[in-house]
Design an enzyme around this catalytic site. Structure first.
Site, PDB file in Angstrom:
ATOM      1  N   GLY A 150      10.634  -9.734   0.287  1.00  0.00           N
ATOM      2  CA  GLY A 150      10.075 -11.070   0.521  1.00  0.00           C
ATOM      3  C   GLY A 150      11.163 -12.057   0.891  1.00  0.00           C
ATOM      4  CB  ALA A 151      14.503 -11.458   2.082  1.00  0.00           C
ATOM      5  CE1 TYR A 209       2.509 -15.629  -9.035  1.00  0.00           C
ATOM      6  CE2 TYR A 209       2.692 -16.855 -11.097  1.00  0.00           C
ATOM      7  CZ  TYR A 209       3.274 -16.363  -9.937  1.00  0.00           C
ATOM      8  OH  TYR A 209       4.608 -16.588  -9.672  1.00  0.00           O
TER       9      TYR A 209
HETATM   10  N1  LIG Z   1       8.164 -20.985  -6.419  1.00  0.00           N
HETATM   11  C1  LIG Z   1       7.988 -20.975  -7.719  1.00  0.00           C
HETATM   12  O1  LIG Z   1       7.868 -22.034  -8.369  1.00  0.00           O
HETATM   13  C2  LIG Z   1       7.943 -19.679  -8.472  1.00  0.00           C
HETATM   14  C3  LIG Z   1       7.857 -19.737  -9.872  1.00  0.00           C
HETATM   15  C4  LIG Z   1       7.841 -18.559 -10.585  1.00  0.00           C
HETATM   16  C5  LIG Z   1       7.942 -17.351  -9.932  1.00  0.00           C
HETATM   17  N2  LIG Z   1       8.002 -17.321  -8.565  1.00  0.00           N
HETATM   18  C6  LIG Z   1       8.079 -15.996  -7.927  1.00  0.00           C
HETATM   19  O2  LIG Z   1       9.154 -15.957  -7.025  1.00  0.00           O
HETATM   20  C7  LIG Z   1       8.876 -15.044  -5.951  1.00  0.00           C
HETATM   21  C8  LIG Z   1       9.154 -15.710  -4.609  1.00  0.00           C
HETATM   22  O3  LIG Z   1       8.284 -16.811  -4.522  1.00  0.00           O
HETATM   23  P1  LIG Z   1       8.492 -18.026  -3.512  1.00  0.00           P
HETATM   24  O4  LIG Z   1       8.224 -19.235  -4.305  1.00  0.00           O
HETATM   25  O5  LIG Z   1       9.737 -17.876  -2.743  1.00  0.00           O
HETATM   26  O6  LIG Z   1       7.212 -17.783  -2.582  1.00  0.00           O
HETATM   27  P2  LIG Z   1       6.995 -17.857  -0.997  1.00  0.00           P
HETATM   28  O7  LIG Z   1       7.784 -18.943  -0.393  1.00  0.00           O
HETATM   29  O8  LIG Z   1       5.515 -17.828  -0.850  1.00  0.00           O
HETATM   30  O9  LIG Z   1       7.615 -16.474  -0.500  1.00  0.00           O
HETATM   31  C9  LIG Z   1       7.062 -15.256  -0.865  1.00  0.00           C
HETATM   32  C10 LIG Z   1       7.586 -14.186   0.047  1.00  0.00           C
HETATM   33  O10 LIG Z   1       6.982 -12.937  -0.346  1.00  0.00           O
HETATM   34  C11 LIG Z   1       6.550 -12.291   0.833  1.00  0.00           C
HETATM   35  N3  LIG Z   1       5.470 -11.331   0.601  1.00  0.00           N
HETATM   36  C12 LIG Z   1       4.190 -11.556   0.254  1.00  0.00           C
HETATM   37  N4  LIG Z   1       3.508 -10.405   0.215  1.00  0.00           N
HETATM   38  C13 LIG Z   1       4.387  -9.437   0.556  1.00  0.00           C
HETATM   39  C14 LIG Z   1       4.298  -8.041   0.709  1.00  0.00           C
HETATM   40  N5  LIG Z   1       3.137  -7.389   0.537  1.00  0.00           N
HETATM   41  N6  LIG Z   1       5.402  -7.343   1.070  1.00  0.00           N
HETATM   42  C15 LIG Z   1       6.579  -7.975   1.265  1.00  0.00           C
HETATM   43  N7  LIG Z   1       6.723  -9.302   1.167  1.00  0.00           N
HETATM   44  C16 LIG Z   1       5.632 -10.021   0.808  1.00  0.00           C
HETATM   45  C17 LIG Z   1       6.125 -13.393   1.765  1.00  0.00           C
HETATM   46  O11 LIG Z   1       6.089 -12.854   3.060  1.00  0.00           O
HETATM   47  P3  LIG Z   1       5.516 -13.640   4.347  1.00  0.00           P
HETATM   48  O12 LIG Z   1       6.632 -14.547   4.742  1.00  0.00           O
HETATM   49  O13 LIG Z   1       5.247 -12.556   5.328  1.00  0.00           O
HETATM   50  O14 LIG Z   1       4.276 -14.352   3.869  1.00  0.00           O
HETATM   51  C18 LIG Z   1       7.213 -14.423   1.511  1.00  0.00           C
HETATM   52  O15 LIG Z   1       8.333 -14.187   2.329  1.00  0.00           O
HETATM   53  C19 LIG Z   1       7.447 -14.581  -6.165  1.00  0.00           C
HETATM   54  O16 LIG Z   1       7.428 -13.332  -6.804  1.00  0.00           O
HETATM   55  C20 LIG Z   1       6.867 -15.653  -7.088  1.00  0.00           C
HETATM   56  O17 LIG Z   1       5.785 -15.163  -7.853  1.00  0.00           O
HETATM   57  C21 LIG Z   1       8.006 -18.448  -7.816  1.00  0.00           C
END
Ligand SMILES: NC(=O)c1ccc[n+]([C@@H]2O[C@H](COP(=O)([O-])OP(=O)(O)OC[C@H]3O[C@@H](n4cnc5c(N)ncnc54)[C@H](OP(=O)(O)O)[C@@H]3O)[C@@H](O)[C@H]2O)c1
Length: 236
Positions: free
Chosen positions: A10-11, A159
């Site tokens: 997810g990079a 979630y």
């Molecule tokens: N942001 C927060 O406040 C927060 C808090 C707690 C935990 N987290 C965790 O941190 C992680 C990253 O979150 P983020 O906030 O950076 O979210 P984000 O900006 O929505 O990025 C998520 C990434 O995961 C990718 N993804 C989704 N489904 C996938 C799949 N099937 N295979 C490979 N990649 C996939 C997306 O790909 P696409 O670009 O193709 O859509 C996107 O690049 C997640 O696990 C989230 O649950 C985030």
């Protein structure tokens, strides 16, 4: 000394891209996984502009063909993997409280990291210091969800249960790997300004990446089988 090699899922954007950047800034070769090769290449090219050794990998974590191709490619290019950051994740609860939402959330947040880690374990064991970081969330902490502070404010069944399952699996895997050089920990990044976290989140992406980067580079006497935010253990 040989450079370490890290794979981050997810990079393409958000925390995953920033974790890759911060690991790359430490001289680690970063392999950026994204659902399409085009997205993976765009993200890797952005980091190469910053003098980071970065390569794109097509990796939808729910696609077993992608997982086996990526594994074979890493084996043939590097013969080992030092760091796996299972960062890819989705939040779908706004789509409703349905079994489909539950299943899709588990596919990406639990079964994806599980399938990918299992496939890559031989390469992680080939590293002198393998590290697996499972990007979880404080919303996967049952103790926290039941606290007075949170009670009633986090209605996101898919979630929260998927991240709680990821946490439980982190513990299980750490028990299995206890006698190896591979450490596995769960990470809460904080509430971070990404597409998932939204503009109202208090934390910048650079700060949100720090916990995962710390866990990815733990020394030999570092913890395994824990759940952390900013080097502090969190309640399960
Ligand atoms: N942001 C927060 O406040 C927060 C808090 C707690 C935990 N987290 C965790 O941190 C992680 C990253 O979150 P983020 O906030 O950076 O979210 P984000 O900006 O929505 O990025 C998520 C990434 O995961 C990718 N993804 C989704 N489904 C996938 C799949 N099937 N295979 C490979 N990649 C996939 C997306 O790909 P696409 O670009 O193709 O859509 C996107 O690049 C997640 O696990 C989230 O649950 C985030």
């Amino acid at each position: 000394m040989e450079k370490k090699v890290a794979l981050i899922t997810g990079a393409y954007k958000g925390l995953g891209l920033e974790i890759a950047r911060q690991l790359g800034q430490q001289g680690i070769i970063v392999l950026l996984g994204a659902r399409s090769i085009e997205k993976a290449e765009v993200a890797a090219a952005e980091l190469r502009e910053e003098k980071i050794e970065a390569r794109g990998v097509e990796l939808d974590v729910t696609d077993s063909t992608h997982i086996s191709s990526a594994t074979e490619w890493i084996e043939s290019e590097y013969g080992r993997l030092d760091i796996l950051v299972n960062n890819a994740g989705i939040y779908l609860d706004h789509l409703g409280n349905t079994l489909d939402v539950m299943r899709s959330s588990f596919e990406v947040n639990v079964f994806g990291p599980q399938a990918l880690s299992e496939a890559l374990l031989p390469l992680l064991k080939a590293s002198p210091a393998g590290r697996i970081v499972n990007q979880s969330s404080i919303l996967g902490s049952l103790g926290t969800l039941l606290s007075d502070e949170m009670l009633g404010s986090a209605s996101a069944p898919a979630y929260t249960t998927s991240k709680a399952a990821l946490n439980a699996w982190t513990v299980q895997l750490s028990i299995r790997l206890k006698t190896t050089n591979v450490k596995v920990n769960a990470c809460h990044p904080g509430w971070v300004k990404t597409d998932m976290g939204g503009d109202g989140a208090p934390m910048e992406i650079s700060e949100g990446a720090e916990t995962a980067v710390w866990l990815a580079t733990l020394p030999a006497d570092g913890p395994t089988g824990g759940f952390f935010h900013k080097e502090e253990a969190l309640p399960w």
